[in-house]
Design an enzyme around this catalytic site. Structure first.
Site, PDB file in Angstrom:
ATOM      1  N   SER A  55     -15.097   7.508  -9.949  1.00  0.00           N
ATOM      2  CA  SER A  55     -16.033   8.456  -9.353  1.00  0.00           C
ATOM      3  C   SER A  55     -16.426   7.994  -7.944  1.00  0.00           C
ATOM      4  CB  SER A  55     -17.239   8.628 -10.277  1.00  0.00           C
ATOM      5  OG  SER A  55     -18.016   9.742  -9.887  1.00  0.00           O
ATOM      6  N   TRP A  56     -17.720   7.781  -7.685  1.00  0.00           N
ATOM      7  CA  TRP A  56     -18.139   7.304  -6.350  1.00  0.00           C
ATOM      8  C   TRP A  56     -17.380   6.040  -5.974  1.00  0.00           C
ATOM      9  CZ3 TRP A  56     -20.183   2.904  -4.265  1.00  0.00           C
ATOM     10  CH2 TRP A  56     -20.806   3.026  -3.013  1.00  0.00           C
TER      11      TRP A  56
END
Length: 264
Positions: free
Chosen positions: A96-97
């Protein structure tokens, strides 16, 4: 440990057996959660593989930095952390991030990063975006601080198994993780402001595994397909599931990652 004046919380699982001298796998976490959130995936990996996790400055047990940082500055800080731990070369998995950080690390430190795994992640502002409703929920750390709200929005933002069991998101975000100060979350958001990996994906020369779910509301599957098409030495693995598949379906995805990292 302290890296460039910032005290960081780091978890090290040393490699043993055939992995004693192999590059460890560095895990870069999603936004707003501490390193414990990745425990199900770590438990599903080859038990002899060396694994390093850390809390991003301002998140979990790592100190809040005095100023916001860019993703390039954070990548430099991470390579300094790995050097201080004694690892001049390592593999990196970004979730994700953390996938943005992994892409930046691969391009910025090509001699330090051996292999790259990108899971449920995008290419910054130049990506196929999530729906406005999902983006609105993601714009604040409320889901990390309000268990009832996390359960309410889990199916909307995470998809996959969270649609049938919304409590999954609540358990993952609150059961074992520490979010840290709100400012740390906003520093993470700010680090990605104006950042995009699309212009330099072709410069990532490391072998790369791109993993995406077919029911991920945050990172529509068009994004991992695009990454795999633009990174020269990459392959794509699409699984049936949502944004948290790396954790909720760790038993399925960890062997895929292990097999990729074990290839010569």
């Amino acid at each position: 440990m302290t890296v460039r004046t910032i005290t960081a919380r780091v978890s090290v699982r040393p490699g043993v057996g055939r992995f004693t001298d192999a590059p460890p796998l560095l895990l870069c976490n999603g936004i707003g959660v501490s390193l414990e959130a990745m425990q199900p995936f770590v438990d599903a990996l080859d038990p002899e593989r060396g694994v390093i996790r850390f809390d991003v400055p301002g998140v979990g047990g790592s100190a809040l930095p005095p100023f916001p940082y860019t993703i390039a500055q954070l990548a430099s800080w991470v390579t300094a952390m790995m050097a201080k731990l004694g690892h001049q070369k390592f593999d990196v998995l970004g979730f994700s991030w953390g996938g943005g950080l992994a892409q930046q690390l691969a391009a910025q430190s090509p001699r330090r990063v051996r292999k790259v795994v990108l899971v449920a992640t995008g290419t910054g502002w130049m990506m196929v975006p999530a729906s406005p409703k999902v983006l609105r929920i993601m714009s604040t750390p409320r889901r990390h601080r309000d268990p009832g709200y996390a359960a309410k929005v889990a199916s909307t933002i995470y998809g996959g198994s969270a649609r049938k069991n919304p409590g999954t998101g609540e358990a993952l975000l609150h059961g074992v993780s520490r979010s840290g100060p709100r400012t740390g979350y906003y520093y993470q958001l700010a680090a990605m402001y104006g950042w995009a990996s699309l212009p330099f994906l072709g410069l990532i020369r490391q072998p790369t595994l791109v993993v995406g779910g077919d029911d991920d509301p945050i990172i529509p599957v068009a994004n991992p397909r695009m990454q795999a098409a633009l990174i020269p030495h990459s392959r794509l693995h699409v699984y049936s599931g949502g944004h948290l598949g790396l954790i909720t379906e760790a038993g399925e995805l960890a062997p895929v990652v292990d097999a990729f990292l074990d290839e010569p």
